[in-house]
Scaffold this active site. Structure first.
Site, PDB file in Angstrom:
ATOM      1  N   GLU A 145     -23.941   8.855  -1.089  1.00  0.00           N
ATOM      2  CA  GLU A 145     -23.397   7.772  -0.256  1.00  0.00           C
ATOM      3  C   GLU A 145     -22.794   8.243   1.064  1.00  0.00           C
ATOM      4  OE1 GLU A 145     -20.872   5.581  -2.955  1.00  0.00           O
ATOM      5  OE2 GLU A 145     -22.576   4.966  -4.170  1.00  0.00           O
ATOM      6  N   GLU A 255     -30.053   5.034 -10.339  1.00  0.00           N
ATOM      7  CA  GLU A 255     -28.949   4.273 -10.959  1.00  0.00           C
ATOM      8  C   GLU A 255     -29.355   2.817 -11.187  1.00  0.00           C
ATOM      9  OE1 GLU A 255     -25.165   4.878  -9.005  1.00  0.00           O
ATOM     10  OE2 GLU A 255     -25.644   6.936  -8.459  1.00  0.00           O
TER      11      GLU A 255
HETATM   12  C1  GLA Z   1     -22.091   4.741  -7.453  1.00  0.00           C
HETATM   13  C2  GLA Z   1     -21.997   6.185  -7.883  1.00  0.00           C
HETATM   14  C3  GLA Z   1     -21.997   6.303  -9.373  1.00  0.00           C
HETATM   15  C4  GLA Z   1     -21.118   5.286 -10.048  1.00  0.00           C
HETATM   16  C5  GLA Z   1     -21.520   3.915  -9.591  1.00  0.00           C
HETATM   17  C6  GLA Z   1     -20.678   2.858 -10.253  1.00  0.00           C
HETATM   18  O1  GLA Z   1     -23.343   4.240  -7.499  1.00  0.00           O
HETATM   19  O2  GLA Z   1     -23.022   6.975  -7.371  1.00  0.00           O
HETATM   20  O3  GLA Z   1     -21.558   7.587  -9.719  1.00  0.00           O
HETATM   21  O4  GLA Z   1     -19.783   5.541  -9.751  1.00  0.00           O
HETATM   22  O5  GLA Z   1     -21.310   3.862  -8.208  1.00  0.00           O
HETATM   23  O6  GLA Z   1     -20.419   3.098 -11.577  1.00  0.00           O
END
Ligand code: GLA
Length: 345
Positions: A145, A255
Protein backbone atom coordinates in the site's frame (compact mmCIF):
# COMPACT_ATOMS: atom_id res chain seq x y z
CA UNK A 1 -31.02 -16.66 3.47
CA UNK A 2 -27.51 -17.17 2.10
CA UNK A 3 -27.20 -20.37 0.16
CA UNK A 4 -25.09 -22.46 2.46
CA UNK A 5 -25.17 -26.07 1.43
CA UNK A 6 -24.97 -28.83 3.96
CA UNK A 7 -21.56 -29.82 2.62
CA UNK A 8 -18.56 -29.01 4.80
CA UNK A 9 -15.37 -27.59 3.29
CA UNK A 10 -13.31 -30.19 5.16
CA UNK A 11 -15.42 -33.25 4.30
CA UNK A 12 -13.48 -35.91 2.38
CA UNK A 13 -16.14 -36.07 -0.35
CA UNK A 14 -16.38 -32.28 -0.89
CA UNK A 15 -14.56 -30.75 -3.86
CA UNK A 16 -11.20 -29.18 -3.11
CA UNK A 17 -10.33 -25.85 -4.74
CA UNK A 18 -6.63 -26.58 -4.71
CA UNK A 19 -7.26 -29.88 -6.52
CA UNK A 20 -9.72 -28.39 -9.01
CA UNK A 21 -7.21 -25.71 -10.01
CA UNK A 22 -4.08 -27.79 -9.46
CA UNK A 23 -2.75 -27.24 -12.98
CA UNK A 24 -3.90 -23.61 -13.16
CA UNK A 25 -2.99 -21.67 -10.06
CA UNK A 26 -2.10 -21.89 -6.40
CA UNK A 27 -5.27 -21.33 -4.39
CA UNK A 28 -4.83 -20.06 -0.88
CA UNK A 29 -6.10 -18.19 2.13
CA UNK A 30 -4.98 -15.86 4.89
CA UNK A 31 -4.89 -17.73 8.19
CA UNK A 32 -3.83 -17.30 11.81
CA UNK A 33 -1.49 -19.62 13.66
CA UNK A 34 -4.29 -20.81 15.94
CA UNK A 35 -5.85 -22.42 12.85
CA UNK A 36 -2.74 -24.44 12.08
CA UNK A 37 -3.82 -27.56 13.92
CA UNK A 38 -4.30 -30.42 11.46
CA UNK A 39 -6.98 -32.08 13.56
CA UNK A 40 -9.12 -28.98 14.16
CA UNK A 41 -11.96 -28.16 11.80
CA UNK A 42 -10.24 -25.05 10.41
CA UNK A 43 -6.98 -26.95 10.10
CA UNK A 44 -8.75 -29.63 8.07
CA UNK A 45 -10.26 -26.96 5.81
CA UNK A 46 -6.80 -25.50 5.21
CA UNK A 47 -5.27 -28.88 4.38
CA UNK A 48 -8.12 -29.87 2.11
CA UNK A 49 -8.72 -26.60 0.26
CA UNK A 50 -5.55 -24.52 0.10
CA UNK A 51 -2.07 -24.91 -1.35
CA UNK A 52 -0.70 -21.49 -0.41
CA UNK A 53 -1.07 -19.54 2.84
CA UNK A 54 -0.49 -16.02 4.15
CA UNK A 55 -0.48 -15.06 7.83
CA UNK A 56 -3.29 -12.54 8.27
CA UNK A 57 -1.43 -10.47 10.90
CA UNK A 58 1.24 -12.35 12.79
CA UNK A 59 4.12 -11.74 10.36
CA UNK A 60 3.72 -7.96 10.32
CA UNK A 61 6.50 -5.85 11.89
CA UNK A 62 4.41 -4.85 14.90
CA UNK A 63 4.22 -8.52 15.90
CA UNK A 64 7.65 -9.82 14.95
CA UNK A 65 9.80 -6.75 15.52
CA UNK A 66 8.09 -4.56 18.15
CA UNK A 67 11.36 -3.14 19.49
CA UNK A 68 14.54 -2.38 17.62
CA UNK A 69 16.57 -5.10 19.34
CA UNK A 70 13.87 -7.72 19.77
CA UNK A 71 12.37 -10.11 17.26
CA UNK A 72 9.60 -12.58 18.06
CA UNK A 73 9.70 -15.36 15.51
CA UNK A 74 7.77 -18.07 17.36
CA UNK A 75 4.51 -17.65 15.39
CA UNK A 76 6.19 -17.22 12.05
CA UNK A 77 8.30 -20.30 12.80
CA UNK A 78 5.13 -22.29 13.45
CA UNK A 79 3.72 -21.11 10.16
CA UNK A 80 6.94 -22.03 8.34
CA UNK A 81 6.98 -25.49 9.96
CA UNK A 82 3.33 -26.06 9.04
CA UNK A 83 4.11 -25.17 5.43
CA UNK A 84 7.12 -27.50 5.34
CA UNK A 85 5.30 -30.39 7.04
CA UNK A 86 2.31 -30.17 4.70
CA UNK A 87 3.90 -29.18 1.40
CA UNK A 88 2.16 -25.79 1.39
CA UNK A 89 3.62 -22.76 -0.41
CA UNK A 90 3.98 -19.72 1.85
CA UNK A 91 3.65 -15.95 1.39
CA UNK A 92 5.37 -13.55 3.76
CA UNK A 93 3.19 -10.54 4.56
CA UNK A 94 4.41 -7.85 4.84
CA UNK A 95 7.86 -6.26 5.16
CA UNK A 96 7.20 -2.54 4.67
CA UNK A 97 3.80 -0.96 5.32
CA UNK A 98 2.50 2.22 6.95
CA UNK A 99 0.06 0.10 9.00
CA UNK A 100 0.95 -2.24 11.87
CA UNK A 101 4.52 -0.96 11.90
CA UNK A 102 5.99 0.03 15.27
CA UNK A 103 6.83 3.61 16.00
CA UNK A 104 10.49 2.98 16.79
CA UNK A 105 11.30 2.58 13.07
CA UNK A 106 10.55 6.27 12.53
CA UNK A 107 11.71 7.91 15.76
CA UNK A 108 14.86 8.99 17.52
CA UNK A 109 13.75 10.22 20.91
CA UNK A 110 11.08 12.82 20.30
CA UNK A 111 12.04 13.59 16.72
CA UNK A 112 11.75 11.84 13.39
CA UNK A 113 14.75 9.73 12.53
CA UNK A 114 16.93 10.57 9.53
CA UNK A 115 16.62 9.35 5.96
CA UNK A 116 19.73 7.13 6.26
CA UNK A 117 18.82 5.71 9.60
CA UNK A 118 15.32 4.76 8.49
CA UNK A 119 16.73 3.01 5.43
CA UNK A 120 19.31 1.18 7.47
CA UNK A 121 16.64 0.00 9.94
CA UNK A 122 14.49 -1.13 7.04
CA UNK A 123 17.38 -3.05 5.47
CA UNK A 124 18.22 -4.67 8.76
CA UNK A 125 14.58 -5.73 9.25
CA UNK A 126 14.21 -7.11 5.75
CA UNK A 127 17.60 -8.85 5.80
CA UNK A 128 16.94 -10.55 9.16
CA UNK A 129 13.41 -11.71 8.40
CA UNK A 130 13.83 -12.78 4.79
CA UNK A 131 17.12 -14.60 5.32
CA UNK A 132 15.69 -16.51 8.29
CA UNK A 133 13.03 -18.02 6.00
CA UNK A 134 15.19 -18.24 2.90
CA UNK A 135 14.06 -21.13 0.76
CA UNK A 136 10.95 -21.63 2.95
CA UNK A 137 8.85 -18.56 2.17
CA UNK A 138 8.33 -18.53 -1.59
CA UNK A 139 6.81 -15.06 -1.99
CA UNK A 140 7.22 -11.78 -0.09
CA UNK A 141 4.93 -8.80 -0.05
CA UNK A 142 7.92 -6.48 0.16
CA UNK A 143 5.90 -3.27 -0.04
CA UNK A 144 2.27 -2.91 0.94
CA UNK A 145 0.00 0.00 0.00
CA UNK A 146 2.59 2.60 -1.00
CA UNK A 147 0.07 4.41 -3.22
CA UNK A 148 -2.55 7.01 -2.39
CA UNK A 149 -6.18 6.25 -3.14
CA UNK A 150 -6.35 9.10 -5.62
CA UNK A 151 -3.08 8.12 -7.34
CA UNK A 152 0.48 9.19 -6.58
CA UNK A 153 2.68 7.94 -3.78
CA UNK A 154 1.22 7.70 -0.29
CA UNK A 155 2.59 10.30 2.08
CA UNK A 156 3.35 7.75 4.77
CA UNK A 157 6.05 8.14 7.37
CA UNK A 158 8.27 6.01 5.11
CA UNK A 159 7.82 8.53 2.33
CA UNK A 160 8.03 11.66 4.47
CA UNK A 161 11.36 10.61 5.95
CA UNK A 162 13.00 8.63 3.13
CA UNK A 163 11.28 10.00 0.03
CA UNK A 164 10.98 7.54 -2.83
CA UNK A 165 14.30 5.92 -1.95
CA UNK A 166 12.79 3.32 0.35
CA UNK A 167 10.96 1.71 -2.56
CA UNK A 168 13.92 0.34 -4.59
CA UNK A 169 15.99 -0.13 -1.42
CA UNK A 170 13.40 -2.53 0.02
CA UNK A 171 13.48 -4.74 -3.06
CA UNK A 172 17.28 -4.83 -3.23
CA UNK A 173 17.47 -5.81 0.44
CA UNK A 174 14.92 -8.61 -0.03
CA UNK A 175 16.66 -9.94 -3.13
CA UNK A 176 19.97 -10.03 -1.34
CA UNK A 177 18.46 -11.96 1.57
CA UNK A 178 16.75 -14.56 -0.65
CA UNK A 179 17.69 -14.50 -4.33
CA UNK A 180 15.05 -17.09 -5.23
CA UNK A 181 11.96 -15.60 -3.54
CA UNK A 182 9.30 -13.82 -5.59
CA UNK A 183 9.15 -10.16 -4.61
CA UNK A 184 5.80 -8.39 -4.74
CA UNK A 185 4.44 -4.86 -4.51
CA UNK A 186 0.93 -5.22 -3.08
CA UNK A 187 -2.00 -2.77 -3.06
CA UNK A 188 -5.79 -2.40 -2.88
CA UNK A 189 -8.28 -0.73 -5.21
CA UNK A 190 -5.95 -1.17 -8.18
CA UNK A 191 -8.97 -2.79 -9.79
CA UNK A 192 -11.40 0.02 -9.11
CA UNK A 193 -9.33 3.20 -9.34
CA UNK A 194 -7.91 4.14 -12.69
CA UNK A 195 -5.63 6.73 -11.08
CA UNK A 196 -4.21 4.13 -8.76
CA UNK A 197 -3.73 1.57 -11.53
CA UNK A 198 -1.96 4.22 -13.61
CA UNK A 199 0.37 5.14 -10.76
CA UNK A 200 1.16 1.49 -10.11
CA UNK A 201 1.89 0.89 -13.78
CA UNK A 202 4.14 3.96 -14.03
CA UNK A 203 5.95 3.08 -10.80
CA UNK A 204 6.54 -0.51 -11.89
CA UNK A 205 7.67 0.62 -15.32
CA UNK A 206 10.30 2.82 -13.72
CA UNK A 207 11.42 0.14 -11.24
CA UNK A 208 11.73 -2.47 -13.98
CA UNK A 209 13.65 -0.11 -16.29
CA UNK A 210 15.99 0.77 -13.42
CA UNK A 211 16.73 -2.91 -12.80
CA UNK A 212 15.00 -3.05 -9.40
CA UNK A 213 14.19 -6.68 -8.51
CA UNK A 214 10.40 -6.58 -8.39
CA UNK A 215 8.78 -9.74 -9.75
CA UNK A 216 5.05 -9.24 -9.37
CA UNK A 217 2.19 -6.90 -8.59
CA UNK A 218 -0.13 -8.07 -5.82
CA UNK A 219 -3.74 -7.19 -6.49
CA UNK A 220 -5.42 -7.36 -3.10
CA UNK A 221 -8.91 -7.46 -4.64
CA UNK A 222 -11.03 -6.48 -1.67
CA UNK A 223 -14.04 -6.27 -3.97
CA UNK A 224 -17.75 -5.83 -3.43
CA UNK A 225 -20.98 -6.62 -5.21
CA UNK A 226 -20.87 -3.21 -6.88
CA UNK A 227 -17.32 -3.45 -8.25
CA UNK A 228 -17.32 -2.37 -11.89
CA UNK A 229 -16.04 -5.42 -13.74
CA UNK A 230 -15.28 -3.55 -16.96
CA UNK A 231 -13.02 -1.18 -15.11
CA UNK A 232 -11.48 -4.02 -13.12
CA UNK A 233 -10.63 -5.85 -16.32
CA UNK A 234 -9.17 -2.72 -17.91
CA UNK A 235 -7.01 -1.88 -14.90
CA UNK A 236 -5.76 -5.44 -14.45
CA UNK A 237 -4.90 -5.63 -18.15
CA UNK A 238 -2.96 -2.38 -17.90
CA UNK A 239 -0.76 -3.75 -15.12
CA UNK A 240 -0.45 -7.15 -16.81
CA UNK A 241 0.88 -5.40 -19.87
CA UNK A 242 4.14 -4.70 -17.99
CA UNK A 243 5.19 -8.06 -19.28
CA UNK A 244 6.34 -6.35 -22.42
CA UNK A 245 9.21 -4.97 -20.30
CA UNK A 246 9.85 -8.07 -18.24
CA UNK A 247 8.69 -11.40 -19.67
CA UNK A 248 8.57 -13.19 -16.32
CA UNK A 249 6.56 -10.44 -14.60
CA UNK A 250 3.52 -11.84 -12.76
CA UNK A 251 0.27 -10.81 -11.09
CA UNK A 252 -0.93 -12.37 -7.88
CA UNK A 253 -4.41 -12.01 -6.40
CA UNK A 254 -3.42 -11.65 -2.76
CA UNK A 255 -6.43 -10.77 -0.56
CA UNK A 256 -9.60 -11.69 -2.41
CA UNK A 257 -13.02 -11.14 -0.87
CA UNK A 258 -16.37 -9.80 -2.08
CA UNK A 259 -18.25 -7.63 0.39
CA UNK A 260 -21.99 -7.13 0.04
CA UNK A 261 -21.61 -3.46 1.07
CA UNK A 262 -20.27 -0.67 -1.10
CA UNK A 263 -16.72 0.53 -0.42
CA UNK A 264 -16.85 3.16 2.36
CA UNK A 265 -20.47 2.39 3.23
CA UNK A 266 -21.13 1.94 6.95
CA UNK A 267 -24.71 0.63 6.67
CA UNK A 268 -25.93 -1.69 9.41
CA UNK A 269 -26.50 -5.41 8.83
CA UNK A 270 -28.39 -6.09 5.67
CA UNK A 271 -30.53 -9.04 5.18
CA UNK A 272 -29.14 -11.52 2.66
CA UNK A 273 -31.60 -11.92 -0.24
CA UNK A 274 -31.89 -14.10 -3.30
CA UNK A 275 -30.95 -11.12 -5.40
CA UNK A 276 -27.72 -10.59 -3.48
CA UNK A 277 -27.01 -14.27 -3.76
CA UNK A 278 -27.44 -14.16 -7.52
CA UNK A 279 -25.15 -11.14 -7.85
CA UNK A 280 -22.57 -12.79 -5.60
CA UNK A 281 -22.52 -15.98 -7.65
CA UNK A 282 -22.34 -14.11 -10.94
CA UNK A 283 -19.51 -11.89 -9.79
CA UNK A 284 -17.38 -14.75 -8.47
CA UNK A 285 -17.95 -16.67 -11.69
CA UNK A 286 -17.01 -13.70 -13.83
CA UNK A 287 -13.91 -13.09 -11.74
CA UNK A 288 -12.69 -16.66 -12.01
CA UNK A 289 -13.26 -16.56 -15.76
CA UNK A 290 -10.90 -13.61 -15.85
CA UNK A 291 -8.39 -15.39 -13.60
CA UNK A 292 -8.43 -18.41 -15.88
CA UNK A 293 -7.94 -16.19 -18.91
CA UNK A 294 -4.93 -14.53 -17.25
CA UNK A 295 -3.59 -17.92 -16.24
CA UNK A 296 -3.76 -19.14 -19.84
CA UNK A 297 -1.65 -16.16 -20.79
CA UNK A 298 0.87 -17.21 -18.14
CA UNK A 299 0.64 -14.02 -16.08
CA UNK A 300 -1.42 -15.13 -13.07
CA UNK A 301 -0.56 -18.19 -11.01
CA UNK A 302 -1.80 -17.36 -7.51
CA UNK A 303 -5.23 -16.58 -6.01
CA UNK A 304 -5.43 -16.07 -2.25
CA UNK A 305 -8.66 -15.41 -0.31
CA UNK A 306 -8.50 -13.08 2.68
CA UNK A 307 -9.75 -15.45 5.36
CA UNK A 308 -10.83 -19.03 5.80
CA UNK A 309 -14.59 -18.58 5.95
CA UNK A 310 -17.25 -15.86 6.31
CA UNK A 311 -17.35 -16.25 10.08
CA UNK A 312 -13.74 -15.13 10.58
CA UNK A 313 -13.50 -12.54 7.80
CA UNK A 314 -12.16 -9.11 8.79
CA UNK A 315 -15.15 -7.66 6.92
CA UNK A 316 -17.44 -8.51 9.85
CA UNK A 317 -15.56 -5.79 11.74
CA UNK A 318 -14.58 -3.23 9.11
CA UNK A 319 -15.41 -0.39 8.76
CA UNK A 320 -18.07 -1.19 11.38
CA UNK A 321 -19.16 -4.35 13.16
CA UNK A 322 -21.82 -6.07 11.03
CA UNK A 323 -22.40 -9.35 9.28
CA UNK A 324 -20.71 -9.89 5.93
CA UNK A 325 -20.58 -12.81 3.50
CA UNK A 326 -17.50 -12.26 1.33
CA UNK A 327 -15.98 -15.73 0.76
CA UNK A 328 -16.84 -18.98 -0.99
CA UNK A 329 -16.80 -20.86 2.29
CA UNK A 330 -19.58 -19.73 4.60
CA UNK A 331 -20.02 -19.77 8.36
CA UNK A 332 -19.19 -23.00 10.10
CA UNK A 333 -17.16 -23.96 7.04
CA UNK A 334 -20.26 -24.74 4.96
CA UNK A 335 -19.73 -24.56 1.22
CA UNK A 336 -21.82 -22.04 -0.69
CA UNK A 337 -23.45 -22.45 -4.07
CA UNK A 338 -20.89 -19.99 -5.40
CA UNK A 339 -18.13 -22.39 -4.32
CA UNK A 340 -19.63 -25.07 -6.55
CA UNK A 341 -20.03 -22.56 -9.41
CA UNK A 342 -16.34 -21.71 -9.23
CA UNK A 343 -15.20 -25.30 -8.69
CA UNK A 344 -17.21 -26.30 -11.76
CA UNK A 345 -15.48 -23.85 -14.15
C1 GLA B 1 -4.86 -4.77 4.04
C2 GLA B 1 -3.59 -5.46 4.46
C3 GLA B 1 -3.88 -6.76 5.14
C4 GLA B 1 -5.03 -6.68 6.11
C5 GLA B 1 -6.23 -6.12 5.41
C6 GLA B 1 -7.41 -6.04 6.34
O1 GLA B 1 -5.38 -5.25 2.89
O2 GLA B 1 -2.71 -5.69 3.41
O3 GLA B 1 -2.73 -7.19 5.82
O4 GLA B 1 -4.67 -5.88 7.20
O5 GLA B 1 -5.89 -4.84 4.98
O6 GLA B 1 -7.53 -7.11 7.18
Amino acid sequence: MEQLTNRAAYAPDSPSLKEVFRDRFHIGAAVNTWDLDPVSENGRVILKQFGILTLENESKPVYIHPEEDRYFFDRFDRFADFGRDNGIRLRGHTLVWHGQCPDWFFRDGDADTSHDRLLSRMREHIGTVVSRYRGRVAVWDVLNEVLRDEGGLRESRWYRIAGEDYIPAAFFAAREADPAARLVINDYNLESSEAKADTMTALLEKLIRDGVPVDAAGLQMHLNLFTDMELLRKNVRKIADLRRLKPDFRLEVTELDLSCYRWGDSAADLCWTEELERAFREKYTELFHLFLELEREGILDTVVFWGLNDGVSWLNGFPVRRKNYPLLIGRENRLKQAFFDVAGL
